[in-house]
Scaffold this active site. Structure first.
Site, PDB file in Angstrom:
ATOM      1  CG  ASP A 100     -27.394 -18.377  26.709  1.00 42.90           C
ATOM      2  OD1 ASP A 100     -26.437 -17.514  26.595  1.00 42.90           O
ATOM      3  OD2 ASP A 100     -28.104 -19.229  26.117  1.00 42.90           O
ATOM      4  CE  LYS A 115     -21.036 -17.893  30.257  1.00 42.87           C
ATOM      5  NZ  LYS A 115     -22.480 -18.431  29.848  1.00 42.87           N
ATOM      6  N   GLY A 160     -22.921 -14.920  23.981  1.00 45.40           N
ATOM      7  CA  GLY A 160     -23.487 -13.643  24.100  1.00 45.40           C
ATOM      8  C   GLY A 160     -23.954 -13.264  25.287  1.00 45.40           C
ATOM      9  CG  HIS A 161     -20.885 -13.382  27.629  1.00 47.49           C
ATOM     10  ND1 HIS A 161     -19.859 -13.440  28.270  1.00 47.49           N
ATOM     11  CD2 HIS A 161     -21.478 -14.519  27.436  1.00 47.49           C
ATOM     12  CE1 HIS A 161     -19.419 -15.057  28.186  1.00 47.49           C
ATOM     13  NE2 HIS A 161     -20.531 -15.619  27.776  1.00 47.49           N
ATOM     14  CD  GLN A 220     -19.277 -21.283  24.304  1.00 46.12           C
ATOM     15  OE1 GLN A 220     -18.129 -21.266  24.382  1.00 46.12           O
ATOM     16  NE2 GLN A 220     -19.694 -20.211  23.803  1.00 46.12           N
TER      17      GLN A 220
HETATM   18  P1  GDP Z   1     -24.607 -15.361  29.551  1.00 42.70           P
HETATM   19  O1  GDP Z   1     -24.424 -15.947  28.253  1.00 42.70           O
HETATM   20  O2  GDP Z   1     -24.115 -16.237  30.587  1.00 42.70           O
HETATM   21  O3  GDP Z   1     -23.563 -13.752  29.883  1.00 42.70           O
HETATM   22  O4  GDP Z   1     -25.997 -14.915  29.767  1.00 42.70           O
HETATM   23  P2  GDP Z   1     -27.075 -14.134  28.643  1.00 42.70           P
HETATM   24  O5  GDP Z   1     -26.592 -12.855  28.430  1.00 42.70           O
HETATM   25  O6  GDP Z   1     -27.048 -14.989  27.087  1.00 42.70           O
HETATM   26  O7  GDP Z   1     -28.410 -14.441  29.114  1.00 42.70           O
HETATM   27  C1  GDP Z   1     -28.820 -14.150  30.420  1.00 42.70           C
HETATM   28  C2  GDP Z   1     -30.045 -13.324  30.164  1.00 42.70           C
HETATM   29  O8  GDP Z   1     -30.702 -13.319  31.591  1.00 42.70           O
HETATM   30  C3  GDP Z   1     -29.702 -11.835  29.758  1.00 42.70           C
HETATM   31  O9  GDP Z   1     -30.675 -11.570  29.052  1.00 42.70           O
HETATM   32  C4  GDP Z   1     -29.896 -11.009  31.110  1.00 42.70           C
HETATM   33  O10 GDP Z   1     -30.136  -9.821  30.690  1.00 42.70           O
HETATM   34  C5  GDP Z   1     -30.702 -11.923  31.910  1.00 42.70           C
HETATM   35  N1  GDP Z   1     -30.517 -11.899  33.468  1.00 42.70           N
HETATM   36  C6  GDP Z   1     -29.361 -12.078  34.041  1.00 42.70           C
HETATM   37  N2  GDP Z   1     -29.611 -12.324  35.232  1.00 42.70           N
HETATM   38  C7  GDP Z   1     -30.749 -11.923  35.659  1.00 42.70           C
HETATM   39  C8  GDP Z   1     -31.750 -11.988  36.654  1.00 42.70           C
HETATM   40  O11 GDP Z   1     -31.434 -12.243  37.866  1.00 42.70           O
HETATM   41  N3  GDP Z   1     -33.034 -12.226  36.250  1.00 42.70           N
HETATM   42  C9  GDP Z   1     -33.450 -11.692  35.185  1.00 42.70           C
HETATM   43  N4  GDP Z   1     -34.775 -11.978  35.205  1.00 42.70           N
HETATM   44  N5  GDP Z   1     -32.824 -11.831  34.099  1.00 42.70           N
HETATM   45  C10 GDP Z   1     -31.328 -12.002  34.117  1.00 42.70           C
HETATM   46  P1  IMO Z   2     -22.642 -18.015  26.206  1.00 44.01           P
HETATM   47  O1  IMO Z   2     -21.417 -17.661  26.463  1.00 44.01           O
HETATM   48  C1  IMO Z   2     -25.780 -20.997  25.075  1.00 44.01           C
HETATM   49  C2  IMO Z   2     -24.571 -23.905  21.842  1.00 44.01           C
HETATM   50  C3  IMO Z   2     -25.385 -23.709  20.550  1.00 44.01           C
HETATM   51  C4  IMO Z   2     -25.202 -25.393  20.313  1.00 44.01           C
HETATM   52  C5  IMO Z   2     -23.850 -25.828  20.659  1.00 44.01           C
HETATM   53  C6  IMO Z   2     -22.734 -25.743  19.752  1.00 44.01           C
HETATM   54  O2  IMO Z   2     -23.786 -16.928  25.840  1.00 44.01           O
HETATM   55  O3  IMO Z   2     -23.458 -18.789  27.430  1.00 44.01           O
HETATM   56  P2  IMO Z   2     -21.445 -23.789  18.488  1.00 44.01           P
HETATM   57  O4  IMO Z   2     -21.937 -22.592  18.029  1.00 44.01           O
HETATM   58  O5  IMO Z   2     -20.521 -23.630  19.594  1.00 44.01           O
HETATM   59  O6  IMO Z   2     -20.928 -24.854  17.448  1.00 44.01           O
HETATM   60  O7  IMO Z   2     -22.791 -24.524  19.155  1.00 44.01           O
HETATM   61  O8  IMO Z   2     -23.681 -25.020  21.937  1.00 44.01           O
HETATM   62  N1  IMO Z   2     -23.980 -22.722  22.309  1.00 44.01           N
HETATM   63  C7  IMO Z   2     -24.544 -21.922  23.440  1.00 44.01           C
HETATM   64  N2  IMO Z   2     -25.613 -21.848  24.054  1.00 44.01           N
HETATM   65  N3  IMO Z   2     -25.025 -20.110  25.344  1.00 44.01           N
HETATM   66  C8  IMO Z   2     -23.684 -19.970  24.738  1.00 44.01           C
HETATM   67  O9  IMO Z   2     -22.746 -19.041  24.899  1.00 44.01           O
HETATM   68  C9  IMO Z   2     -23.332 -20.937  23.581  1.00 44.01           C
HETATM   69  N4  IMO Z   2     -22.602 -21.116  22.743  1.00 44.01           N
HETATM   70  C10 IMO Z   2     -22.871 -22.165  22.047  1.00 44.01           C
HETATM   71  O10 IMO Z   2     -26.407 -23.467  20.926  1.00 44.01           O
HETATM   72  O11 IMO Z   2     -26.204 -25.984  20.793  1.00 44.01           O
HETATM   73 MG    MG Z   3     -25.357 -16.118  26.444  1.00 45.40          MG
END
Ligand code: GDP
Ligand code: IMO
Ligand code: MG
Length: 422
Positions: free
Chosen positions: A12, A15, A39-40, A223
């Site tokens: 998270d 990415k 979840g991106h 991840q």
């Molecule tokens: P990913 O899994 O690495 O793609 O990241 P996620 O989408 O799960 O989580 C990142 C969260 O931070 C999302 O809600 C984005 O919209 C938000 N986000 C990304 N970059 C920034 C930033 O620079 N500032 C803020 N406030 N939010 C951000």
């Molecule tokens: P993105 O790509 C954050 C965590 C889960 C759990 C562990 C194992 O959005 O960054 P799993 O479902 O793979 O068996 O879970 O890994 N986890 C993540 N945490 N971002 C993710 O993906 C994750 N994918 C799995 O919360 O702790």
């Molecule tokens: Mg994510």
């Protein structure tokens, strides 16, 4: 050449946003591991999109998006993702290509995931329960069901045999999982029908040919390094190789074809699910990060644990991935904190250490911090490095000096536009 974009923390990091921002520089975006546990999030033109399996380059007209062999695909979730994109004029059959060697998450893989987690009781991992672990277990156990199997006349027999085996395995667990297999299979077969309308390819061949033809490729990680099956905080990890090596095995790309390795990290740290987290905050500061940073899981909606930036862990991730440049995300969330802390060493079994050790449970590790002055002014409108406050520049300098790699992108908000290239 293939450039990589990888998360350096517990996922998270942002990415999805950065892949979307960088896609204009690439012909092909390729996911190489993980599955719908990811979840991106992408935000542009006032709209928010969360992608789970589909690569984050999908909104760019000219980019080809590939789901590589290292990914695990759930046809049910995949169909939902496609449905969510129905309002966009995307030609999926030519822009979204699926590796025949990618493994399929069956409904019973999800049931096994649930049974395994429930059986662990207090020791549960906090899995997203998407069936990731059991699907990768079947892959390495040489029992898996692959995308290419859908092209066989007798794929249904293969599916039935594996499902039957899974149902037996379910009965070995001491816990009872409620399910209606008929219902689960109904939506699964609808998903499979939709999936089969897409183009299946031998993606390793496709990508190597593309490279010979001078195409540029960005590999999108899922991840983060601290969730890697080998190098993460085992057993509180996911079941795939989330580090740079995973791009080689998950796409069929040789190590000498890798160019830049972009490592992405938040200006603080979050973790969702169970497992050790040395810099975790249980006070108002952590609460504030979670609120301002809207730290809720993009896949499960669970609230993310928050803590100070950990340079010991970041340096470890930089090293094992061979990171060549960094993207720092969510600096805007730290605006208004009077003092910021950064972990620079651990106390581990009586010694002060600078490396990430075998075991980081609280009984083994405490953290030593450096204090840094915060900044007050809003940075979300900053578009060049000159627009950001000196104290943020200092914060970044400390990170760069510690890990030995430059920060090339500073993200100051969730929108595509809220990005500074250094
Ligand atoms: P990913 O899994 O690495 O793609 O990241 P996620 O989408 O799960 O989580 C990142 C969260 O931070 C999302 O809600 C984005 O919209 C938000 N986000 C990304 N970059 C920034 C930033 O620079 N500032 C803020 N406030 N939010 C951000
Ligand atoms: P993105 O790509 C954050 C965590 C889960 C759990 C562990 C194992 O959005 O960054 P799993 O479902 O793979 O068996 O879970 O890994 N986890 C993540 N945490 N971002 C993710 O993906 C994750 N994918 C799995 O919360 O702790
Ligand atoms: Mg994510």
């Amino acid at each position: 050449m293939v450039d990589l974009l990888l998360g350096l923390q517990w996922g998270d990091e942002g990415k999805g946003k950065i892949v979307d921002v960088l896609t204009k520089n690439y012909d092909i975006i390729a996911r190489f591991q993980g599955g719908p546990n990811a979840g991106h999030t992408l935000i542009f033109d006032g709209n928010k999109h969360v992608l789970h399996t589909i690569p984050s380059g999908i909104f760019h007209k000219n980019a080809i998006n590939i789901v590589g062999n290292g990914v695990v695909i759930d046809p049910v979730i995949f169909k939902k993702e496609l449905d969510n994109l129905a309002n966009y004029d995307i030609d999926f059959s030519s822009k979204l290509l699926i590796s025949r060697k990618a493994h399929v998450i069956l409904p019973t893989h999800r049931l096994l995931d649930a049974a395994s987690e429930t059986a662990k009781g207090k020791a549960k991992i906090g899995s997203t329960l998407k069936g990731i672990g059991p699907t990768y277990m079947d892959k390495t156990g040489r029992n898996g069901f692959r995308i290419g199997d859908f092209e066989l006349d007798n794929w249904k027999e293969k599916y039935d045999a594996l499902t039957k085996k899974h149902l037996k395995m379910l009965s070995f667990f001491d816990v009872k999982i409620d399910y209606d297999l008929k219902e689960l299979e109904e939506e699964f077969f609808i998903g499979v029908k939709r999936l089969k309308e897409l183009t299946f390819i031998d993606s390793e061949e496709y990508l190597n040919q593309a490279m010979k033809n001078g195409k540029t490729i960005l590999a999108e990680g899922a991840q983060g390094s601290l969730l890697d099956i080998d190098f993460g905080t085992y057993p509180f990890v996911t079941s795939s190789t989330t580090t740079a090596a995973g791009a080689c095995t998950g796409l069929g790309i040789a190590p000498n074809k890798i160019g830049k390795v972009v490592g992405i990290f938040k200006a603080y740290v979050t973790r969702v699910g169970a497992g050790p987290f040395p810099t975790e905050l249980f006070d108002e500061c952590g609460k504030k990060m979670g609120e301002i940073g809207k730290e809720f899981g993009a896949t499960t909606g669970r609230s993310r644990r928050c803590g100070w930036l950990d340079l010991v862990a970041l340096k470890y991730a930089v090293e094992i991935n061979g990171v060549t440049e960094l993207s720092m995300m969510k600096g805007d969330v730290l605006t208004g904190f009077k003092t910021l802390k950064i972990a620079t060493t651990y106390n581990y079994k009586g010694n002060e250490i600078t490396h990430f050790p075998y075991n980081i449970e609280p009984q083994n590790v405490t953290v030593n911090y450096k204090n840094i002055k915060g900044w007050k002014s809003d940075i979300t409108t900053a578009r060049t490095i000159d627009d950001i406050p000196q104290n943020l520049k200092d914060y970044i300098k400390i990170i760069e000096n510690f890990v030995g790699v430059p920060v090339r992108i500073i993200s100051v908000g969730p929108d595509r536009k809220e990005t500074i290239f250094v």
